[in-house]
Each structure stands twice: as structure tokens, then as C-alpha cells.
Design a protein around this motif. Structure first.
Motif, PDB file in Angstrom:
ATOM      1  N   LEU A 122     -14.812  -9.053 -25.779  1.00 27.02           N
ATOM      2  CA  LEU A 122     -14.232 -10.143 -24.996  1.00 27.02           C
ATOM      3  C   LEU A 122     -12.705 -10.064 -24.994  1.00 27.02           C
ATOM      4  O   LEU A 122     -12.067 -10.259 -23.949  1.00 27.02           O
ATOM      5  N   LEU A 123     -12.126  -9.764 -26.134  1.00 27.29           N
ATOM      6  CA  LEU A 123     -10.667  -9.620 -26.216  1.00 27.29           C
ATOM      7  C   LEU A 123     -10.184  -8.488 -25.310  1.00 27.29           C
ATOM      8  O   LEU A 123      -9.190  -8.631 -24.603  1.00 27.29           O
ATOM      9  N   ALA A 124     -10.910  -7.381 -25.307  1.00 28.33           N
ATOM     10  CA  ALA A 124     -10.541  -6.261 -24.434  1.00 28.33           C
ATOM     11  C   ALA A 124     -10.693  -6.638 -22.968  1.00 28.33           C
ATOM     12  O   ALA A 124      -9.869  -6.259 -22.133  1.00 28.33           O
ATOM     13  N   LEU A 125     -11.729  -7.406 -22.655  1.00 26.06           N
ATOM     14  CA  LEU A 125     -11.927  -7.864 -21.276  1.00 26.06           C
ATOM     15  C   LEU A 125     -10.778  -8.750 -20.824  1.00 26.06           C
ATOM     16  O   LEU A 125     -10.231  -8.580 -19.731  1.00 26.06           O
ATOM     17  N   VAL A 126     -10.375  -9.673 -21.675  1.00 27.83           N
ATOM     18  CA  VAL A 126      -9.257 -10.557 -21.349  1.00 27.83           C
ATOM     19  C   VAL A 126      -7.960  -9.753 -21.233  1.00 27.83           C
ATOM     20  O   VAL A 126      -7.188  -9.937 -20.291  1.00 27.83           O
ATOM     21  N   GLY A 127      -7.737  -8.849 -22.188  1.00 26.10           N
ATOM     22  CA  GLY A 127      -6.529  -8.021 -22.165  1.00 26.10           C
ATOM     23  C   GLY A 127      -6.488  -7.069 -20.985  1.00 26.10           C
ATOM     24  O   GLY A 127      -5.422  -6.686 -20.515  1.00 26.10           O
ATOM     25  N   GLY A 128      -7.646  -6.678 -20.479  1.00 22.16           N
ATOM     26  CA  GLY A 128      -7.707  -5.745 -19.364  1.00 22.16           C
ATOM     27  C   GLY A 128      -7.691  -6.393 -17.995  1.00 22.16           C
ATOM     28  O   GLY A 128      -7.648  -5.699 -16.971  1.00 22.16           O
ATOM     29  N   THR A 129      -7.700  -7.719 -17.947  1.00 25.12           N
ATOM     30  CA  THR A 129      -7.768  -8.408 -16.658  1.00 25.12           C
ATOM     31  C   THR A 129      -6.520  -8.172 -15.808  1.00 25.12           C
ATOM     32  O   THR A 129      -6.630  -7.839 -14.621  1.00 25.12           O
ATOM     33  N   LEU A 130      -5.350  -8.309 -16.370  1.00 25.43           N
ATOM     34  CA  LEU A 130      -4.114  -8.116 -15.606  1.00 25.43           C
ATOM     35  C   LEU A 130      -3.995  -6.692 -15.061  1.00 25.43           C
ATOM     36  O   LEU A 130      -3.754  -6.515 -13.863  1.00 25.43           O
ATOM     37  N   PRO A 131      -4.188  -5.660 -15.886  1.00 22.24           N
ATOM     38  CA  PRO A 131      -4.127  -4.305 -15.332  1.00 22.24           C
ATOM     39  C   PRO A 131      -5.204  -4.049 -14.263  1.00 22.24           C
ATOM     40  O   PRO A 131      -4.952  -3.362 -13.279  1.00 22.24           O
ATOM     41  N   ALA A 132      -6.395  -4.604 -14.466  1.00 27.44           N
ATOM     42  CA  ALA A 132      -7.464  -4.411 -13.481  1.00 27.44           C
ATOM     43  C   ALA A 132      -7.110  -5.081 -12.157  1.00 27.44           C
ATOM     44  O   ALA A 132      -7.349  -4.521 -11.085  1.00 27.44           O
ATOM     45  N   LEU A 133      -6.527  -6.271 -12.217  1.00 20.42           N
ATOM     46  CA  LEU A 133      -6.094  -6.949 -10.993  1.00 20.42           C
ATOM     47  C   LEU A 133      -4.995  -6.154 -10.292  1.00 20.42           C
ATOM     48  O   LEU A 133      -4.986  -6.032  -9.066  1.00 20.42           O
ATOM     49  N   ARG A 134      -4.083  -5.609 -11.077  1.00 21.61           N
ATOM     50  CA  ARG A 134      -3.007  -4.802 -10.497  1.00 21.61           C
ATOM     51  C   ARG A 134      -3.587  -3.570  -9.809  1.00 21.61           C
ATOM     52  O   ARG A 134      -3.156  -3.198  -8.721  1.00 21.61           O
ATOM     53  N   ALA A 135      -4.562  -2.927 -10.434  1.00 16.98           N
ATOM     54  CA  ALA A 135      -5.186  -1.745  -9.835  1.00 16.98           C
ATOM     55  C   ALA A 135      -5.938  -2.111  -8.561  1.00 16.98           C
ATOM     56  O   ALA A 135      -5.886  -1.390  -7.562  1.00 16.98           O
ATOM     57  N   ALA A 136      -6.632  -3.249  -8.587  1.00 14.66           N
ATOM     58  CA  ALA A 136      -7.426  -3.656  -7.431  1.00 14.66           C
ATOM     59  C   ALA A 136      -6.550  -3.997  -6.235  1.00 14.66           C
ATOM     60  O   ALA A 136      -6.932  -3.759  -5.087  1.00 14.66           O
ATOM     61  N   ARG A 137      -5.384  -4.534  -6.473  1.00 13.70           N
ATOM     62  CA  ARG A 137      -4.496  -4.955  -5.382  1.00 13.70           C
ATOM     63  C   ARG A 137      -3.637  -3.814  -4.829  1.00 13.70           C
ATOM     64  O   ARG A 137      -2.917  -4.002  -3.859  1.00 13.70           O
ATOM     65  N   LEU A 138      -3.711  -2.656  -5.439  1.00 10.80           N
ATOM     66  CA  LEU A 138      -2.890  -1.526  -5.026  1.00 10.80           C
ATOM     67  C   LEU A 138      -3.393  -0.998  -3.681  1.00 10.80           C
ATOM     68  O   LEU A 138      -4.553  -0.618  -3.556  1.00 10.80           O
TER      69      LEU A 138
END
Length: 147
Positions: A122-138
Motif C-alpha cells: 500500500l505504501l508503494a502504491l501511494v508513493g507511486g501514484t504521482l509518478p504514474a499520473l505523470r507518466a499517464a499524462r505524458l
């Protein structure tokens, strides 16, 4: 006994604060690592988008990656923690027996080990949300050209 309980209460608060700070540092480390992964894989993201991957597909890829890494880290961390607890128990029991006192039997419930592993995921999921959003919006074009 009351003063020992107060002392142990203070120790518990201090150790909880240290644990909270460690969790915050871990979340920041995960976020930093995944931001670096997004930066390094810009071209890959661009190709995925160029062949039809939607933003949510790219988001899902990075979130699954973060969660799996967190779960693997949680399993390894729980195993190492369990082994260290057993080792400390052996040392403490050796000391207690040398003093003529009965030994203790340290016990770690399975629910705690499962909770630690799930918490790491869960901590990794929360920590990975911002980078994943950045990748998705690219945008695909920018990702391919920017590499």
C-alpha cells in the motif's frame, strides 16, 4: 510499577515517531525511484501511447509495478525482521538464563507479518501514484521526441 509504565509509554511514543518518519522517507524514496523510471522510460511510454494505449493503461502499468515492488520488499522486510526478532530472543534468553530467570518466547503473529507485507504494498502504491499520473499524462509525441 507506575513509573516503569510511564517510561515505557514514552519509549513507545518515541519509537512510533521514528517509525512514522521511516515510513515517510520510504514513501519519498519510492516516489523518487518511480519518477526516475518514468524519466528513463519516456520513449517506451510514447510508443505505448502511439500504438493506442490510453492514459489509464499507462497509469495501471506504473501502479502495478509500484505495488509489486512494494509487496516484494514487504515480504523480504518481514522475513528479515522475523529472523532478527528470533535472534534477539535467543540473545535475551541467554542473558536471562545466566541470571537465573526464566526465558521468554518471542512470538510474531502471522497477522502482523501479513499486515506488514500488505502495508508495504500500500505504501508503494501511494508513493507511486504521482509518478504514474505523470507518466499517464505524458503526450505520445512529446515522449517520443523528448527522448
Amino acid at each position: 510499577i507506575a513509573s516503569v509504565r510511564r517510561y515505557l509509554g514514552v519509549v513507545e511514543i518515541v519509537l512510533s515517531a521514528i517509525g512514522g518518519i521511516a515510513l515517510l522517507v520510504a514513501a519519498l524514496g519510492i516516489t523518487n525511484a518511480l519518477l526516475a523510471a518514468v524519466r528513463e522510460r519516456r520513449r517506451e511510454i510514447g510508443v505505448l501511447k502511439a500504438i493506442g494505449a490510453r492514459d489509464r493503461d499507462v497509469l495501471r502499468i506504473f501502479l502495478v509495478e509500484a505495488t509489486v515492488l512494494g509487496l516484494i520488499g514487504g515480504v523480504i522486510g518481514a522475513a528479515v525482521g522475523y529472523l532478527l526478532a528470533r535472534l534477539v530472543g535467543i540473545v535475551v534468553n541467554g542473558y536471562l538464563r545466566s541470571e537465573g530467570l526464566p526465558g521468554v518466547r518471542p512470538d510474531v503473529p502471522v497477522a502482523v507479518l501479513v499486515g506488514v507485507t500488505a502495508g508495504a504494498g500500500l505504501l508503494a502504491l501511494v508513493g507511486g501514484t504521482l509518478p504514474a499520473l505523470r507518466a499517464a499524462r505524458l503526450p505520445a509525441r512529446e515522449a517520443i521526441e523528448g527522448s
